[in-house]
Design a protein around this motif. Sequence first.
Motif, mmCIF file in Angstrom:
data_model
loop_
_atom_site.group_PDB
_atom_site.id
_atom_site.type_symbol
_atom_site.label_atom_id
_atom_site.label_comp_id
_atom_site.label_asym_id
_atom_site.label_seq_id
_atom_site.Cartn_x
_atom_site.Cartn_y
_atom_site.Cartn_z
ATOM 1 N N GLY A 146 0.791 -1.215 0.000
ATOM 2 C CA GLY A 146 0.000 0.000 0.000
ATOM 3 C C GLY A 146 0.824 1.266 0.000
ATOM 4 O O GLY A 146 1.860 1.357 0.663
ATOM 5 N N MET A 147 0.339 2.251 -0.737
ATOM 6 C CA MET A 147 0.967 3.569 -0.778
ATOM 7 C C MET A 147 -0.066 4.617 -0.358
ATOM 8 O O MET A 147 -0.299 4.829 0.814
ATOM 9 C CB MET A 147 1.556 3.837 -2.165
ATOM 10 N N GLY A 148 -0.736 5.264 -1.319
ATOM 11 C CA GLY A 148 -1.761 6.229 -0.961
ATOM 12 C C GLY A 148 -3.017 5.548 -0.424
ATOM 13 O O GLY A 148 -3.338 4.417 -0.799
ATOM 14 N N ILE A 149 -3.733 6.252 0.464
ATOM 15 C CA ILE A 149 -4.957 5.697 1.025
ATOM 16 C C ILE A 149 -5.903 6.836 1.376
ATOM 17 O O ILE A 149 -5.462 7.931 1.746
ATOM 18 C CB ILE A 149 -4.658 4.820 2.267
ATOM 19 N N ALA A 150 -7.204 6.597 1.236
ATOM 20 C CA ALA A 150 -8.206 7.617 1.545
ATOM 21 C C ALA A 150 -9.496 6.933 1.955
ATOM 22 O O ALA A 150 -9.748 5.775 1.604
ATOM 23 C CB ALA A 150 -8.453 8.524 0.340
ATOM 24 N N LEU A 151 -10.321 7.674 2.704
ATOM 25 C CA LEU A 151 -11.631 7.199 3.119
ATOM 26 C C LEU A 151 -12.723 7.924 2.351
ATOM 27 O O LEU A 151 -12.569 9.097 2.002
ATOM 28 C CB LEU A 151 -11.835 7.441 4.615
ATOM 29 N N SER A 152 -13.837 7.245 2.100
ATOM 30 C CA SER A 152 -14.999 7.904 1.521
ATOM 31 C C SER A 152 -15.564 8.888 2.534
ATOM 32 O O SER A 152 -15.364 8.730 3.750
ATOM 33 C CB SER A 152 -16.052 6.872 1.127
ATOM 34 N N GLY A 187 -4.114 2.484 -2.705
ATOM 35 C CA GLY A 187 -3.340 2.217 -3.903
ATOM 36 C C GLY A 187 -2.247 1.214 -3.587
ATOM 37 O O GLY A 187 -1.454 1.421 -2.663
ATOM 38 N N VAL A 188 -2.204 0.116 -4.332
ATOM 39 C CA VAL A 188 -1.266 -0.972 -4.057
ATOM 40 C C VAL A 188 -0.214 -1.034 -5.158
ATOM 41 O O VAL A 188 -0.542 -1.210 -6.340
ATOM 42 C CB VAL A 188 -2.007 -2.322 -3.942
ATOM 43 N N ASN A 189 1.041 -0.883 -4.768
ATOM 44 C CA ASN A 189 2.155 -0.956 -5.716
ATOM 45 C C ASN A 189 2.542 -2.404 -5.977
ATOM 46 O O ASN A 189 2.687 -3.198 -5.045
ATOM 47 C CB ASN A 189 3.359 -0.198 -5.166
ATOM 48 N N VAL A 190 2.695 -2.737 -7.252
ATOM 49 C CA VAL A 190 3.187 -4.047 -7.665
ATOM 50 C C VAL A 190 4.540 -3.826 -8.336
ATOM 51 O O VAL A 190 4.592 -3.308 -9.460
ATOM 52 C CB VAL A 190 2.216 -4.743 -8.634
ATOM 53 N N PRO A 191 5.652 -4.165 -7.677
ATOM 54 C CA PRO A 191 6.968 -3.910 -8.274
ATOM 55 C C PRO A 191 7.078 -4.520 -9.664
ATOM 56 O O PRO A 191 6.774 -5.690 -9.878
ATOM 57 C CB PRO A 191 7.930 -4.584 -7.285
ATOM 58 N N GLY A 192 7.475 -3.682 -10.634
ATOM 59 C CA GLY A 192 7.668 -4.162 -11.992
ATOM 60 C C GLY A 192 6.426 -4.152 -12.850
ATOM 61 O O GLY A 192 6.484 -4.560 -14.014
ATOM 62 N N GLY A 193 5.302 -3.675 -12.332
ATOM 63 C CA GLY A 193 4.079 -3.690 -13.131
ATOM 64 C C GLY A 193 3.082 -2.649 -12.670
ATOM 65 O O GLY A 193 3.370 -1.821 -11.799
ATOM 66 N N ASN A 194 1.883 -2.713 -13.250
ATOM 67 C CA ASN A 194 0.828 -1.797 -12.856
ATOM 68 C C ASN A 194 0.283 -2.145 -11.476
ATOM 69 O O ASN A 194 0.283 -3.309 -11.075
ATOM 70 C CB ASN A 194 -0.310 -1.810 -13.872
ATOM 71 N N GLY A 195 -0.208 -1.112 -10.786
ATOM 72 C CA GLY A 195 -0.760 -1.311 -9.466
ATOM 73 C C GLY A 195 -2.258 -1.523 -9.504
ATOM 74 O O GLY A 195 -2.873 -1.657 -10.566
ATOM 75 N N THR A 196 -2.852 -1.548 -8.314
ATOM 76 C CA THR A 196 -4.290 -1.707 -8.190
ATOM 77 C C THR A 196 -4.822 -0.721 -7.150
ATOM 78 O O THR A 196 -4.075 -0.180 -6.338
ATOM 79 C CB THR A 196 -4.686 -3.131 -7.746
ATOM 80 N N PRO A 213 0.995 3.784 -7.360
ATOM 81 C CA PRO A 213 -0.027 4.758 -6.960
ATOM 82 C C PRO A 213 0.368 5.492 -5.673
ATOM 83 O O PRO A 213 -0.049 5.129 -4.581
ATOM 84 C CB PRO A 213 -1.283 3.902 -6.789
ATOM 85 N N PHE A 214 1.163 6.552 -5.834
ATOM 86 C CA PHE A 214 1.687 7.337 -4.723
ATOM 87 C C PHE A 214 0.576 7.860 -3.820
ATOM 88 O O PHE A 214 0.719 7.910 -2.610
ATOM 89 C CB PHE A 214 2.454 8.548 -5.281
ATOM 90 N N ASP A 215 -0.518 8.314 -4.429
ATOM 91 C CA ASP A 215 -1.543 9.009 -3.668
ATOM 92 C C ASP A 215 -2.920 8.522 -4.098
ATOM 93 O O ASP A 215 -3.115 8.126 -5.250
ATOM 94 C CB ASP A 215 -1.420 10.520 -3.914
ATOM 95 N N VAL A 216 -3.871 8.554 -3.163
ATOM 96 C CA VAL A 216 -5.270 8.261 -3.447
ATOM 97 C C VAL A 216 -6.112 9.364 -2.819
ATOM 98 O O VAL A 216 -5.896 9.756 -1.667
ATOM 99 C CB VAL A 216 -5.698 6.886 -2.898
ATOM 100 N N ASP A 217 -7.078 9.875 -3.576
ATOM 101 C CA ASP A 217 -7.966 10.933 -3.106
ATOM 102 C C ASP A 217 -9.396 10.592 -3.515
ATOM 103 O O ASP A 217 -9.618 9.802 -4.445
ATOM 104 C CB ASP A 217 -7.563 12.283 -3.703
#
Length: 394
Positions: free
Chosen positions: A156-162, A171-180, A201-205
């Motif tokens: 996990g990198m960026g995180i936010a609440l509704s 935001g979940v980083n996957v080394p070497g590929g796209n995140g989720t 995904p450094f940040d989530v808003d």
Amino acid sequence: MTKTPRTSRTARVLLPAAVAGVLLSGCAQADEAPAAAPSRSAGAAPTPAVTVTPPPSSGTAEPGAQAGAKPVAGTLLVSDFGADTVTFVDPARGATGSVKVGTAPYGLALGKDGRAWVATAEGVAVVDTATRERLALVPYRTDTGPVTTGEYRGGGMGIALSPDGRRAYVGVNVPGGNGTLEVIDTASVKVVDVVDVGRRPFDVDVSRDGSAVYATNHDSFDVTVVDADSLDARRVEVAPYGTEGGLGSWLKPHYTAVRPSDGKLLLPFEGERLAVVDPATGRVEVEDMTADTHQHGATVTADGTLYAVGTGPIDPSEDRGPSLTVRSPEGMERVYPLDGPHEDVAVSKDGRTAYVTGGFTRDGYWDGISVVDLDSGEVKRLAAGSRPLGVVVF
């Protein structure tokens, strides 16, 4: 108005390894593999000496900070990227205690119910801030490889609440590929959906009405706009300097602030350009900035004032040092010089003080917070946690 790029800035998108080794800051990725905790290389700028005012707390309970008590208004909570904890900080006295959450915590979000949601390499930790205990560790559905530490670690990198607190988005980083983007139901404390996004995904808003979620993807030069109901996702490229150099470029998006007045996304670049993104249309406009420094963290207050963290120069011979930019809704800026690299920023409820974390995602980090008096410009350093990145104010 779009600012014409300086030739030297564009030319420095890709840097020789011998030069890059001595830079204070920047985010070019040379190796896609998971990294161990980064060492301060001999060629890197030395970590600045930290003058602690006042001395840090010994960790014993402070008045109003004992277990079971709601944190006093104005207390800070920081994520300790250099440890496996979050730390409570009295901005006048220093650290008052820590809670173990998981490996290399990055972003964190604070709910109205007093629970903190912390993105770690292992999963999302849920912390009761009154009892100061970890209630749960929610594992990711995404395969991120071995649990590691350091700048390029998976997890996990960026995180936010509704706004209603019913969903947490990480935001979940996957080394070497796209995140989720993983969606957590906060009542059941389980991952209920996963959405593909860009790289790192450094940040989530989240939009003010909760209808959209924004993942800012550092290594793919974009923001993924996700419909909160349907989970349909759209890519919006945000690259005011272009995408030349790909993973080798240092001129990438980092953090996003959602402008309260119209819901547009504000992304600062290099203390030179502010990308203003309309998430509905994907249109990107660029405005001038004045700090002339590599920028990471960003936040915006209810009146539309933007705060952007300058980490330091890409090229010390041409760029300025670390700073905090405070930009009015009309575009007027005041730049506060800082000592050493920083990462993220939060603002006191009265808008008079900014707290800028010294953790930083690259070499040069330090274990504390710069406390900026926004009226006088006075800056004090406060010991706070271990390489603190994310920060929230109670």
